[in-house]
Design an enzyme around this catalytic site. Structure first.
Site, PDB file in Angstrom:
ATOM      1  N   LYS A  87      24.813  41.744  47.226  1.00 28.77           N
ATOM      2  CA  LYS A  87      25.844  41.846  46.188  1.00 28.77           C
ATOM      3  C   LYS A  87      27.205  41.609  46.827  1.00 28.77           C
ATOM      4  O   LYS A  87      27.399  41.917  48.003  1.00 28.77           O
ATOM      5  CB  LYS A  87      25.824  43.239  45.539  1.00 28.77           C
ATOM      6  CG  LYS A  87      26.437  43.271  44.164  1.00 28.77           C
ATOM      7  CD  LYS A  87      25.445  42.819  43.100  1.00 28.77           C
ATOM      8  CE  LYS A  87      25.987  42.974  41.707  1.00 28.77           C
ATOM      9  NZ  LYS A  87      24.899  43.003  40.715  1.00 28.77           N
TER      10      LYS A  87
ATOM     11  N   ASP B  99      28.323  38.272  38.057  1.00 31.84           N
ATOM     12  CA  ASP B  99      28.271  39.700  37.704  1.00 31.84           C
ATOM     13  C   ASP B  99      29.550  39.966  36.896  1.00 31.84           C
ATOM     14  O   ASP B  99      30.087  39.044  36.269  1.00 31.84           O
ATOM     15  CB  ASP B  99      28.157  40.550  38.982  1.00 31.84           C
ATOM     16  CG  ASP B  99      27.803  42.009  38.680  1.00 31.84           C
ATOM     17  OD1 ASP B  99      26.661  42.289  38.299  1.00 31.84           O
ATOM     18  OD2 ASP B  99      28.691  42.883  38.802  1.00 31.84           O
TER      19      ASP B  99
HETATM   20  N1  LIG Z   1      25.643  39.049  34.292  1.00 29.52           N
HETATM   21  C1  LIG Z   1      24.420  39.291  34.733  1.00 29.52           C
HETATM   22  O1  LIG Z   1      23.594  38.395  34.875  1.00 29.52           O
HETATM   23  C2  LIG Z   1      23.991  40.692  35.023  1.00 29.52           C
HETATM   24  C3  LIG Z   1      24.814  41.766  34.791  1.00 29.52           C
HETATM   25  N2  LIG Z   1      24.344  43.029  35.029  1.00 29.52           N
HETATM   26  C4  LIG Z   1      25.195  44.184  34.830  1.00 29.52           C
HETATM   27  O2  LIG Z   1      25.621  44.259  33.479  1.00 29.52           O
HETATM   28  C5  LIG Z   1      26.875  44.953  33.419  1.00 29.52           C
HETATM   29  C6  LIG Z   1      27.856  44.109  32.651  1.00 29.52           C
HETATM   30  O3  LIG Z   1      27.984  42.855  33.315  1.00 29.52           O
HETATM   31  P1  LIG Z   1      28.330  41.517  32.541  1.00 29.52           P
HETATM   32  O4  LIG Z   1      28.016  41.658  31.099  1.00 29.52           O
HETATM   33  O5  LIG Z   1      27.754  40.422  33.327  1.00 29.52           O
HETATM   34  O6  LIG Z   1      29.897  41.471  32.757  1.00 29.52           O
HETATM   35  P2  LIG Z   1      30.999  40.767  31.848  1.00 29.52           P
HETATM   36  O7  LIG Z   1      32.169  40.608  32.715  1.00 29.52           O
HETATM   37  O8  LIG Z   1      30.449  39.567  31.181  1.00 29.52           O
HETATM   38  O9  LIG Z   1      31.294  41.852  30.726  1.00 29.52           O
HETATM   39  C7  LIG Z   1      31.707  43.151  31.034  1.00 29.52           C
HETATM   40  C8  LIG Z   1      32.034  43.842  29.737  1.00 29.52           C
HETATM   41  O10 LIG Z   1      32.244  45.222  29.996  1.00 29.52           O
HETATM   42  C9  LIG Z   1      33.419  45.626  29.330  1.00 29.52           C
HETATM   43  N3  LIG Z   1      33.983  46.771  29.991  1.00 29.52           N
HETATM   44  C10 LIG Z   1      34.634  46.856  31.173  1.00 29.52           C
HETATM   45  N4  LIG Z   1      34.986  48.119  31.403  1.00 29.52           N
HETATM   46  C11 LIG Z   1      34.544  48.840  30.354  1.00 29.52           C
HETATM   47  C12 LIG Z   1      34.598  50.201  29.997  1.00 29.52           C
HETATM   48  N5  LIG Z   1      35.183  51.077  30.801  1.00 29.52           N
HETATM   49  N6  LIG Z   1      34.028  50.588  28.822  1.00 29.52           N
HETATM   50  C13 LIG Z   1      33.430  49.699  28.018  1.00 29.52           C
HETATM   51  N7  LIG Z   1      33.342  48.397  28.298  1.00 29.52           N
HETATM   52  C14 LIG Z   1      33.894  47.989  29.449  1.00 29.52           C
HETATM   53  C15 LIG Z   1      34.316  44.415  29.370  1.00 29.52           C
HETATM   54  O11 LIG Z   1      35.333  44.489  28.391  1.00 29.52           O
HETATM   55  C16 LIG Z   1      33.296  43.332  29.080  1.00 29.52           C
HETATM   56  O12 LIG Z   1      33.092  43.245  27.689  1.00 29.52           O
HETATM   57  C17 LIG Z   1      27.270  45.223  34.873  1.00 29.52           C
HETATM   58  O13 LIG Z   1      26.830  46.505  35.253  1.00 29.52           O
HETATM   59  C18 LIG Z   1      26.484  44.174  35.641  1.00 29.52           C
HETATM   60  O14 LIG Z   1      26.269  44.523  36.987  1.00 29.52           O
HETATM   61  C19 LIG Z   1      23.063  43.258  35.416  1.00 29.52           C
HETATM   62  C20 LIG Z   1      22.210  42.238  35.632  1.00 29.52           C
HETATM   63  C21 LIG Z   1      22.616  40.857  35.544  1.00 29.52           C
HETATM   64  O1  LIG Z   2      21.122  36.670  39.043  1.00 26.95           O
HETATM   65  C1  LIG Z   2      21.189  37.235  40.100  1.00 26.95           C
HETATM   66  O2  LIG Z   2      20.886  36.739  41.172  1.00 26.95           O
HETATM   67  C2  LIG Z   2      21.650  38.676  40.204  1.00 26.95           C
HETATM   68  C3  LIG Z   2      22.310  39.222  38.996  1.00 26.95           C
HETATM   69  C4  LIG Z   2      22.875  40.560  39.339  1.00 26.95           C
HETATM   70  O3  LIG Z   2      23.876  40.630  40.011  1.00 26.95           O
HETATM   71  C5  LIG Z   2      22.184  41.771  38.947  1.00 26.95           C
HETATM   72  O4  LIG Z   2      21.028  41.713  38.547  1.00 26.95           O
HETATM   73  O5  LIG Z   2      22.792  42.845  39.027  1.00 26.95           O
END
Ligand SMILES: NC(=O)C1=CN([C@@H]2O[C@H](COP(=O)(O)OP(=O)(O)OC[C@H]3O[C@@H](n4cnc5c(N)ncnc54)[C@H](O)[C@@H]3O)[C@@H](O)[C@H]2O)C=CC1
Ligand SMILES: O=C(O)CCC(=O)C(=O)O
Length: 426
Positions: free
Chosen positions: A115, A155
């Site tokens: 990460k 992420d």
């Molecule tokens: N993007 C991916 O492929 C993956 C993401 N994740 C996890 O999913 C979670 C979200 O990531 P993404 O959707 O990719 O990020 P993103 O950047 O696309 O979206 C993040 C969202 O969270 C909101 N946010 C930030 N702080 C907040 C708070 N205090 N309260 C409520 N909402 C808040 C933002 O406004 C935004 O809507 C993270 O924990 C990330 O590690 C897990 C697996 C894969």
């Molecule tokens: O797609 C990936 O390689 C990892 C995505 C990621 O950061 C997560 O699963 O938390």
């Protein structure tokens, strides 16, 4: 879970690195694995700290700091996203890399965990500045990443475009087209069909299986989602398409609630407007405190933002039947124990959000073959892998009368241990 006995009046430990160590110890104890194995698993193999200068639009130079953590590469190259967020810390990145190892293992993807994070708020910067930060970070970590070493991905607050710039920087540095160095890229640069939706889609597959376990229909199920980005927003759409009623969503500014179901198109439109925000939605009301979303009376609660949102302080208020952790690390060990006692089914992050890395793996495989699959093929393979993993975890949890997180860790620890033994590390 009962052996954990973590509930105390002392202040809760919210350090994510120490939390993941607690989770490893707990599952390791149930499995009876040796202290030598646990000692290896409880520390990342390598953490790189970097600082790098970036020319800003006003002509000044600003120095940014970041980290790349590689936890364990017994099974394969390390893999995991890069986060751009002002609150990134080394301990957070270490923990996220460790969760990646266990995630990859529980869904049988042949990677270890990695990460990265850059301490910055991309909302403050122009597109050109974000491009230079992205390229600067990739240049700073290029010595330790690569298609056979460590493969980043998106992420929080990073995008396919950012992956594209990073891929370009790496390819130029190495003097060869290297799409396999990073996943979540734009399709034209070797991105996989279905990757953008994969985290949410995988989570929906897990939720569907969990609802079957509870004998509850998806049709009409009520849902509250914290976080409205790649994971949360697409989940809202996919769950609504299954007949679920999305009653509340939040982003970093506020939470909105409509018990009859939100008009998602309208909310999405507001989210995309530069001059508007979801709180301008005329058909819902803004909750007094955004965290009140977590305590709503819903069937399914989806934390899809950041760590440590369900804690000792609010776990007793959670009323959902299912907590589906699209985010990494949203529930603390003490909160976990409370939810388990309340009979709430928690779909743990390392299982529930594994769809992202599963399709990232498919993207990497397609890059290495230089042969690309249809979206149906990607989604079909994703479903197969998620459904099988859910049932493996659920069956083990039943056997041990424990929660799904502990069972997921048990499966992963067994697999990593077998690889470490086969390599002669223990
Ligand atoms: N993007 C991916 O492929 C993956 C993401 N994740 C996890 O999913 C979670 C979200 O990531 P993404 O959707 O990719 O990020 P993103 O950047 O696309 O979206 C993040 C969202 O969270 C909101 N946010 C930030 N702080 C907040 C708070 N205090 N309260 C409520 N909402 C808040 C933002 O406004 C935004 O809507 C993270 O924990 C990330 O590690 C897990 C697996 C894969
Ligand atoms: O797609 C990936 O390689 C990892 C995505 C990621 O950061 C997560 O699963 O938390």
């Amino acid at each position: 879970m009962s052996e954990m006995n973590l509930i105390s009046n002392e202040q809760e430990n919210l350090n994510p690195y120490e939390i993941v160590q607690t989770q490893i110890d707990h599952a390791g104890e149930l499995l009876g694995v040796s202290k030598d194995v646990l000692d290896i698993l409880k520390k990342p193999k390598r953490v790189l700290y970097v600082s790098f200068p970036v020319k800003m639009d006003d002509g000044s130079t600003r120095v940014f700091e970041g980290y790349r953590s590689q936890h364990n590469d017994a099974i394969g190259p390390t893999k995991g996203g890069i986060r751009f967020h002002p609150e990134v810390t080394m301990d957070e990145v270490k923990a996220l890399s460790m969760w990646m190892s266990f995630k990859c293992c529980v869904v049988n993807v042949p990677y270890g965990g990695g990460k990265g994070g850059v301490i910055c708020d991309p909302h403050e910067f122009s597109e050109g500045e974000i491009e230079r930060i992205s390229r600067g970070f990739m240049e700073a970590i290029a010595d330790i990443v690569g298609p056979e070493r460590d493969i980043p991905a998106p992420d929080v607050y990073t995008t396919p475009q950012i992956m594209g710039w990073m891929m370009d920087t790496f390819s130029r540095m190495k003097g060869q087209f290297s799409p396999g160095v990073i996943t979540g890229k734009p399709l034209i640069l070797g991105g996989s069909k279905g990757r953008n939706e994969a985290t949410a889609r995988g989570c929906v597959f897990a939720i569907e299986e969990a609802m079957k376990t509870l004998n509850k229909p998806m049709e009409g199920a009520t849902v509250a989602i914290q976080g409205f980005g790649n994971a949360g927003r697409i989940l809202a759409d996919l769950l609504a398409a299954q007949g679920c009623k999305i009653v509340a969503v939040s982003d970093s500014t506020c939470a909105i609630y409509q018990p009859e179901g939100l008009n998602l198109r309208q909310v999405e439109h507001l989210k995309d407007e530069e001059t508007a925000s979801i709180q301008d939605d005329p058909d819902s009301h803004v909750l007094d405190r955004p965290e009140d979303l977590l305590g709503l009376e819903v069937d399914i609660l989806v934390p899809a933002a950041l760590e440590n949102v369900i804690t000792l302080k609010n776990a007793n208020n959670i009323k959902a039947n299912i907590v589906a952790e699209a985010a990494n690390g949203p529930t603390t060990p003490q909160a976990d124990e409370i939810l388990f006692k309340k009979g709430i089914l928690v779909l743990p992050d390392i299982l529930a959000n594994a769809g992202g890395v599963i399709v990232s793996y498919f993207e990497w495989v397609q890059n290495l073959m230089n042969y690309y699959w249809s979206e149906e093929e990607v989604n079909g393979k994703l479903r197969e892998q998620m459904v099988r993993s859910y049932h493996e975890v659920h069956t083990l949890a039943k056997q041990h009368q424990t929660d799904l997180r502990t069972a997921a860790y048990m499966i992963s620890i067994q697999r990593i241990t077998a690889a470490m033994e086969a390599r002669g590390w223990v």
